[in-house]
Design a protein around this motif. Structure first.
Motif, PDB file in Angstrom:
ATOM      1  N   LYS A  70       0.829  -1.206   0.000  1.00 48.36           N
ATOM      2  CA  LYS A  70       0.000   0.000   0.000  1.00 48.36           C
ATOM      3  C   LYS A  70       0.864   1.257   0.000  1.00 48.36           C
ATOM      4  O   LYS A  70       0.403   2.333  -0.392  1.00 48.36           O
ATOM      5  CB  LYS A  70      -0.900  -0.008   1.239  1.00 48.36           C
ATOM      6  CG  LYS A  70      -2.154   0.844   1.103  1.00 48.36           C
ATOM      7  CD  LYS A  70      -3.183   0.191   0.207  1.00 48.36           C
ATOM      8  CE  LYS A  70      -4.468   1.012   0.129  1.00 48.36           C
ATOM      9  NZ  LYS A  70      -5.449   0.374  -0.776  1.00 48.36           N
ATOM     10  N   GLN A 129       0.861   2.910  -3.226  1.00 50.75           N
ATOM     11  CA  GLN A 129      -0.290   3.780  -3.504  1.00 50.75           C
ATOM     12  C   GLN A 129      -0.082   5.147  -2.873  1.00 50.75           C
ATOM     13  O   GLN A 129      -0.465   6.166  -3.457  1.00 50.75           O
ATOM     14  CB  GLN A 129      -1.583   3.149  -2.975  1.00 50.75           C
ATOM     15  CG  GLN A 129      -2.826   3.980  -3.320  1.00 50.75           C
ATOM     16  CD  GLN A 129      -4.111   3.359  -2.786  1.00 50.75           C
ATOM     17  OE1 GLN A 129      -4.144   2.186  -2.424  1.00 50.75           O
ATOM     18  NE2 GLN A 129      -5.165   4.146  -2.749  1.00 50.75           N
ATOM     19  N   ASP A 162      -4.945  -1.848   8.951  1.00 49.40           N
ATOM     20  CA  ASP A 162      -6.228  -1.720   8.255  1.00 49.40           C
ATOM     21  C   ASP A 162      -6.837  -0.329   8.419  1.00 49.40           C
ATOM     22  O   ASP A 162      -7.500   0.188   7.514  1.00 49.40           O
ATOM     23  CB  ASP A 162      -7.214  -2.801   8.715  1.00 49.40           C
ATOM     24  CG  ASP A 162      -7.511  -2.719  10.199  1.00 49.40           C
ATOM     25  OD1 ASP A 162      -6.591  -2.408  10.968  1.00 49.40           O
ATOM     26  OD2 ASP A 162      -8.673  -2.961  10.577  1.00 49.40           O
ATOM     27  N   VAL A 217      -4.896   1.966   6.060  1.00 51.48           N
ATOM     28  CA  VAL A 217      -5.340   1.732   4.690  1.00 51.48           C
ATOM     29  C   VAL A 217      -6.725   2.362   4.459  1.00 51.48           C
ATOM     30  O   VAL A 217      -6.970   2.971   3.421  1.00 51.48           O
ATOM     31  CB  VAL A 217      -5.384   0.216   4.402  1.00 51.48           C
ATOM     32  CG1 VAL A 217      -6.060  -0.053   3.064  1.00 51.48           C
ATOM     33  CG2 VAL A 217      -3.971  -0.365   4.422  1.00 51.48           C
ATOM     34  N   ARG A 218      -7.602   2.238   5.476  1.00 52.61           N
ATOM     35  CA  ARG A 218      -8.934   2.841   5.347  1.00 52.61           C
ATOM     36  C   ARG A 218      -8.820   4.354   5.165  1.00 52.61           C
ATOM     37  O   ARG A 218      -9.525   4.957   4.343  1.00 52.61           O
ATOM     38  CB  ARG A 218      -9.780   2.534   6.587  1.00 52.61           C
ATOM     39  CG  ARG A 218     -11.251   2.912   6.400  1.00 52.61           C
ATOM     40  CD  ARG A 218     -12.009   2.964   7.709  1.00 52.61           C
ATOM     41  NE  ARG A 218     -11.949   1.735   8.477  1.00 52.61           N
ATOM     42  CZ  ARG A 218     -12.558   1.592   9.665  1.00 52.61           C
ATOM     43  NH1 ARG A 218     -13.270   2.603  10.176  1.00 52.61           N
ATOM     44  NH2 ARG A 218     -12.458   0.465  10.329  1.00 52.61           N
ATOM     45  N   ASP A 234      -7.466   5.122   1.629  1.00 50.97           N
ATOM     46  CA  ASP A 234      -8.514   4.941   0.618  1.00 50.97           C
ATOM     47  C   ASP A 234      -9.512   6.099   0.654  1.00 50.97           C
ATOM     48  O   ASP A 234      -9.977   6.569  -0.399  1.00 50.97           O
ATOM     49  CB  ASP A 234      -9.233   3.608   0.841  1.00 50.97           C
ATOM     50  CG  ASP A 234      -8.368   2.419   0.466  1.00 50.97           C
ATOM     51  OD1 ASP A 234      -7.397   2.610  -0.306  1.00 50.97           O
ATOM     52  OD2 ASP A 234      -8.644   1.305   0.939  1.00 50.97           O
ATOM     53  N   ALA A 235      -9.858   6.538   1.863  1.00 47.75           N
ATOM     54  CA  ALA A 235     -10.817   7.643   1.984  1.00 47.75           C
ATOM     55  C   ALA A 235     -10.242   8.926   1.396  1.00 47.75           C
ATOM     56  O   ALA A 235     -10.957   9.697   0.737  1.00 47.75           O
ATOM     57  CB  ALA A 235     -11.181   7.839   3.461  1.00 47.75           C
ATOM     58  N   ALA A 279      -7.845   9.035  -0.917  1.00 42.42           N
ATOM     59  CA  ALA A 279      -7.664   8.842  -2.363  1.00 42.42           C
ATOM     60  C   ALA A 279      -8.966   8.999  -3.133  1.00 42.42           C
ATOM     61  O   ALA A 279      -8.974   9.486  -4.268  1.00 42.42           O
ATOM     62  CB  ALA A 279      -7.064   7.457  -2.620  1.00 42.42           C
ATOM     63  N   THR A 280     -10.077   8.589  -2.534  1.00 40.00           N
ATOM     64  CA  THR A 280     -11.376   8.646  -3.217  1.00 40.00           C
ATOM     65  C   THR A 280     -12.190   9.879  -2.813  1.00 40.00           C
ATOM     66  O   THR A 280     -13.347  10.008  -3.205  1.00 40.00           O
ATOM     67  CB  THR A 280     -12.191   7.376  -2.900  1.00 40.00           C
ATOM     68  OG1 THR A 280     -12.344   7.258  -1.472  1.00 40.00           O
ATOM     69  CG2 THR A 280     -11.476   6.132  -3.436  1.00 40.00           C
TER      70      THR A 280
END
Length: 322
Positions: free
Chosen positions: A27, A30, A171, A174-175, A178-179, A181-182
């Protein structure tokens, strides 16, 4: 989508939070695609002046780990707040004070005396202690002010999000990535973790059993199926926010409280006092005293990660702040 500008900063903490960011395996690639790292003293050289020169709001996201103990740390917290669109309290020390916050059981004078005069290995016949300023041939040297209190990050500046843990688990990191990134971040003020107490997600069997003694984990053969608290092991699960995946209880170790108080809990230590009182199997005051004395360092246990964030905030003597 243009790359984000990401900053990571470390104050009063052990450094484990910084390392946890590197623990996200692939990750991390990313993160590299998502962001330019504009400040991360652990991994790259950076100067205070470099941050000062940035425009306000130039940093998109700042992960700030560590409590505030020194004037220099407060100064950096205020500077990074001004430079960052999103400031995240990352880890237990930033969120609640963490282990450094246990220093609030002492005054700064007591800490200085212990470190520089009273330890068995100290050889300091002249009783010298660090001075805030000192004159040398080259000029005046100064040290940051050592505060009497340890503060949480939100006690110093406004914080947008919280990621608890000592350190935060992969985790949750990563959450959050992702939040970001989106562009689907939750409402400001959100604690990125579970909402209920850890007991709600613990798979151990609870029988509402009463106990007559408390023991430390190394003093008992732990039943891997039963509630640890009902085995007489002080587990902070009733008061602590879940979302960690039961990393400690899953390996027969009690919850130590690093995720801070659950959403419905006002004071983690007070909640634990209530939980302990509810399982003691006695109505005799003298016996209850004997049972309570089996709890080693109750204040340090119940407020291990959150004394500065608690209703007490620091040691009090005869109702007064010491």
């Amino acid at each position: 989508m243009p790359k984000l500008n990401l900053a990571v900063y470390w104050t009063a903490a052990c450094g484990g939070c910084d390392v946890s960011i590197l623990d996200i395996d692939e990750k991390i690639l990313q993160v590299g695609e998502l962001a330019n790292i504009v400040l991360w003293p652990l991994a790259a050289d950076g100067k205070y002046e470099d941050v000062e020169k940035m425009e306000d709001g130039a940093i998109d996201v700042c992960l700030f780990n560590g409590a505030i103990r020194l004037s220099e740390q407060e100064e950096m917290a205020r500077l990074l707040r001004r430079k960052s669109k999103i400031l995240i309290a990352y880890g237990s020390c930033a969120c609640f004070g963490g282990i450094p916050g246990l220093a609030n059981f002492f005054t700064k004078e007591e800490i200085v005396d212990r470190v520089y005069k009273d330890t068995p290995s100290t050889d300091n016949a002249e009783g010298m202690v660090p001075l805030a300023t000192v004159q040398v041939p080259e000029g005046e040297l100064s040290l940051p002010e050592f505060y009497n209190d340890v503060f949480t990050l939100p006690q110093v500046v406004e914080v947008d999000y919280y990621i608890p843990g000592c350190p935060p688990p992969v985790d949750l990191i990563v959450r959050a990535i992702d939040a970001i990134a989106t562009n689907k971040l939750p409402p400001k003020g959100t604690v990125i973790a579970g909402q209920k107490a850890l007991c709600h997600e613990c798979g151990r069997v609870k029988e509402d059993k009463k106990v007559k003694e408390f023991k430390r984990p190394h003093e008992v053969e732990v039943d891997p199926e039963k509630c640890l608290l009902e085995q007489g092991i002080i587990c902070c699960g009733p008061a602590t926010r879940g979302g960690c995946g039961g990393r400690c209880t899953g390996v027969n170790m009690p919850c130590r409280g690093c995720f801070g108080p659950a959403a419905e809990v006002l004071d983690e230590g007070a909640k634990m006092v209530g939980a302990i009182a509810s399982i003691i199997d006695s109505a005799d005051p003298e016996e209850i005293k004997k049972i309570n004395k089996m709890i080693v360092d109750p204040a340090g246990t119940f407020y291990r990660f959150g004394l500065p964030n608690s209703m007490l905030r620091r040691k009090r003597k005869e109702g007064k702040v010491s």
